[in-house]
Write an enzyme that holds these catalytic residues in place. Structure first.
Site, mmCIF file in Angstrom:
data_model
loop_
_atom_site.group_PDB
_atom_site.id
_atom_site.type_symbol
_atom_site.label_atom_id
_atom_site.label_comp_id
_atom_site.label_asym_id
_atom_site.label_seq_id
_atom_site.Cartn_x
_atom_site.Cartn_y
_atom_site.Cartn_z
ATOM 1 N N GLU A 153 66.573 -3.363 97.245
ATOM 2 C CA GLU A 153 67.059 -2.368 96.290
ATOM 3 C C GLU A 153 66.281 -2.373 94.981
ATOM 4 O O GLU A 153 66.363 -1.413 94.203
ATOM 5 C CB GLU A 153 68.544 -2.596 95.996
ATOM 6 C CG GLU A 153 68.893 -3.970 95.469
ATOM 7 C CD GLU A 153 69.133 -4.997 96.560
ATOM 8 O OE1 GLU A 153 69.636 -6.088 96.230
ATOM 9 O OE2 GLU A 153 68.816 -4.715 97.734
ATOM 10 N N GLY A 205 63.752 -14.605 99.940
ATOM 11 C CA GLY A 205 64.746 -14.366 98.896
ATOM 12 C C GLY A 205 65.386 -15.657 98.432
ATOM 13 O O GLY A 205 64.803 -16.743 98.557
ATOM 14 N N SER A 206 66.588 -15.546 97.927
ATOM 15 C CA SER A 206 67.259 -16.697 97.324
ATOM 16 C C SER A 206 67.778 -17.661 98.380
ATOM 17 O O SER A 206 68.036 -17.288 99.534
ATOM 18 C CB SER A 206 68.423 -16.225 96.452
ATOM 19 O OG SER A 206 69.479 -15.724 97.261
ATOM 20 N N GLY A 210 69.748 -16.613 101.775
ATOM 21 C CA GLY A 210 69.059 -17.095 102.963
ATOM 22 C C GLY A 210 69.936 -17.989 103.816
ATOM 23 O O GLY A 210 69.941 -17.886 105.056
ATOM 24 N N GLU A 229 62.187 -17.819 103.810
ATOM 25 C CA GLU A 229 61.572 -18.489 102.661
ATOM 26 C C GLU A 229 62.586 -18.427 101.528
ATOM 27 O O GLU A 229 62.937 -17.331 101.073
ATOM 28 C CB GLU A 229 60.271 -17.798 102.260
ATOM 29 C CG GLU A 229 59.585 -18.465 101.076
ATOM 30 C CD GLU A 229 58.413 -17.658 100.542
ATOM 31 O OE1 GLU A 229 58.270 -17.598 99.300
ATOM 32 O OE2 GLU A 229 57.670 -17.085 101.365
ATOM 33 N N CYS A 266 56.945 -17.127 94.015
ATOM 34 C CA CYS A 266 57.563 -18.212 94.782
ATOM 35 C C CYS A 266 56.770 -19.502 94.671
ATOM 36 O O CYS A 266 57.299 -20.582 94.940
ATOM 37 C CB CYS A 266 57.715 -17.807 96.243
ATOM 38 S SG CYS A 266 56.177 -17.228 97.002
#
Length: 499
Positions: A153, A205-206, A210, A229, A266
């Site tokens: 988003e 993502g977080s 995740g 990841e 990251c």
């Protein structure tokens, strides 16, 4: 305004993807490679439009976005080369051998096949490289899978337009309809993971989200691979000699790396281990971070999450360079001593996704390996040393914890290549034996199938004796280059050695 994908639309997209996979699974490598190259060409042709859209939605500077788009199309072309050569298939042929060392060997042949339709979740921080046509999607398509991509988003308009361009290019290249589709919204993402026709999921993502998705994949009646990841603090360790001889160089490089892109990488170095942090080092850090460019973070939600994590870590650390909160926060540098790190190792594990990092004063170099053992799994770990130094114990510890180990460089900037590994032990990723960047990423979306004693005409083309696809294969233990089986040559090598 966000248009959410309905349950009905999600089902249609997945069924369409499954149908496309069925139609495409036997496509020759040259045809599959052509699809990837067609998408790369289309993205290049629409580069100005896409970069403008990305800038409007992400606040990232134009130069960064153009570089990221170049990386994305380069990756598609590199994977196309890998597909065309047949490397991703790992076609292996062992002819029947009555004199095989452990007893007579039957004719057995193995090849990698695509998993099916897969789900991919786009990342917020890379609108091109980890988005609709990013690494997960590109490697899944290279494997022969179909992809249903859940658009992030944070840059939905860009995601939709990128998909339109890519789907049109695939259609023009005669790829099966439905090979790439997109969905939007949290509910659609959850349903995507649950759908029985989805055979694997890629996610960036977080750690919190995740873990939730990982649990959903495991809870399915048929569990599927989840390539997530999640989080990494990417420690950097400076030896005493390196600190004494090039302290300023290390500190300025560190500041440039952890503030790059407002710290939304990251691979951002979130920890720097140095012998001490004296007044001179503090002044160097202050000057270096003051020169870092500032612009709004990708989303207000990321800015809020960053501030929360920063406050949590700052509660147990000394503030060396105070930052400023807000949607475009000024960089912050915190510091802890080795004793405090031992008492509160959670301070070393907290990922602050933004322009902040922690300097750890370790005292004696004898403490480095012990402190490194406090860390969880990482994407990267870095050592800054001098010629002739060999901090073997430290390197051994970080090898166990990181997917990429770096010497005298910084982790930000992940090249796309054959040898690249972008992964690591949990919580960096959920599958440390795999990578999401580089040509090896394709292997995540394939599985091997062996055929024993099959008639040649019934074998997949990659394994037929005549090698109709003209791909690289391993025949009776010897790698061949676009051959037609060369059974006699392979047998000769077994008895005479390499020619």
């Amino acid at each position: 305004m966000t248009t959410l994908t309905t349950t009905v639309q999600l089902g249609e997209a997945v069924r369409g993807a499954h149908g496309a996979y069925e139609a495409a699974r036997g496509a020759p490598p040259t045809e599959r490679a052509g699809w990837l190259e067609a998408v790369a060409l289309a993205l290049d042709a629409h580069g100005d439009e896409l970069v403008q859209l990305a800038g409007e939605e992400t606040h990232l500077p134009e130069g960064r976005l153009r570089t990221e788009l170049l990386r994305t199309t380069f990756q598609l072309r590199l994977l196309a080369e890998e597909v065309r050569s047949g490397q991703v298939l790992d076609a292996t042929i062992d002819h029947a051998d009555p004199s095989w060392g452990m007893g007579p060997r039957p004719d057995i042949r193995r090849v990698n096949v695509p998993l099916g339709a897969v789900g991919v979740f786009g990342a917020s921080n890379f609108p091109f490289a980890f988005s609709v046509l990013g690494g997960d999607t590109a490697s899944a398509l290279a494997a022969g899978c179909a992809v249903v991509h859940k658009v992030h988003e944070a840059h939905e308009r860009l995601g939709r337009r990128t998909a339109e361009i890519a789907i049109a290019a695939l259609t023009q290249a005669s790829a099966p309809a439905g090979l790439l589709a997109i969905v939007t919204g949290r509910s659609a993402g959850e349903s995507l993971v649950d759908h029985p026709l989805i055979k694997a999921v890629g996610f960036t993502g977080s750690t919190r989200v995740g873990r939730l998705l990982l649990e959903r994949t495991v809870a399915r009646p048929e569990p599927i691979p989840f390539y997530g990841e999640l989080g990494s603090v990417n420690p950097a360790f400076v030896t005493e000699r390196a600190w004494a001889e090039r302290r300023e160089e290390v500190l300025t490089g560190f500041a440039a790396s952890f503030t790059l892109g407002m710290g939304q990488f990251c691979t951002k170095p979130g920890l720097l281990f140095v012998p001490e942090l004296d007044a001179g080092a503090r002044r160097t850090l202050e000057q270096a971070v003051a020169a870092a460019p500032r612009f709004p973070m990708l989303t207000e939600g990321l800015a809020e999450g960053y501030q929360h994590a920063l406050e949590h870590v700052a509660g147990g650390a000394e503030t060396v360079v105070p930052g400023e909160p807000g949607v475009a926060p000024a960089p912050t540098v915190l510091a802890v001593k080795a004793e405090e790190a031992r008492r509160r190792p959670e301070l070393l594990a907290e990922e602050m996704f933004g322009p902040a990092s922690v300097v750890v004063a370790y005292g004696s170099e004898d403490n480095l390996a012990e402190l490194a053992e406090l860390l969880p799994g990482q994407l990267t770990a870095t050592v800054h040393g001098q010629p002739g130094e060999a901090p073997d114990e430290l390197v051994q510890v970080i090898e166990e914890r990181a997917g990429r180990v770096i010497w005298n460089d910084w982790p930000t900037g992940v090249t796309v290549s054959h040898a690249q590994h972008h992964g690591g032990p949990f919580p960096a990723t959920t599958a440390p034996g795999t990578t999401s960047v580089g040509t090896a990423a394709v292997q995540r979306f394939m599985r091997p199938v062996a055929y024993q004693s099959f008639p040649d005409a019934q074998l997949p083309p990659a394994l037929q004796e005549a090698n109709p696809w003209r791909i690289q294969r391993r025949v009776d233990g010897r790698w061949t280059e676009h051959d037609a089986g060369d059974r006699a040559g392979a047998a000769a090598e077994r008895t005479q050695g390499p020619r």
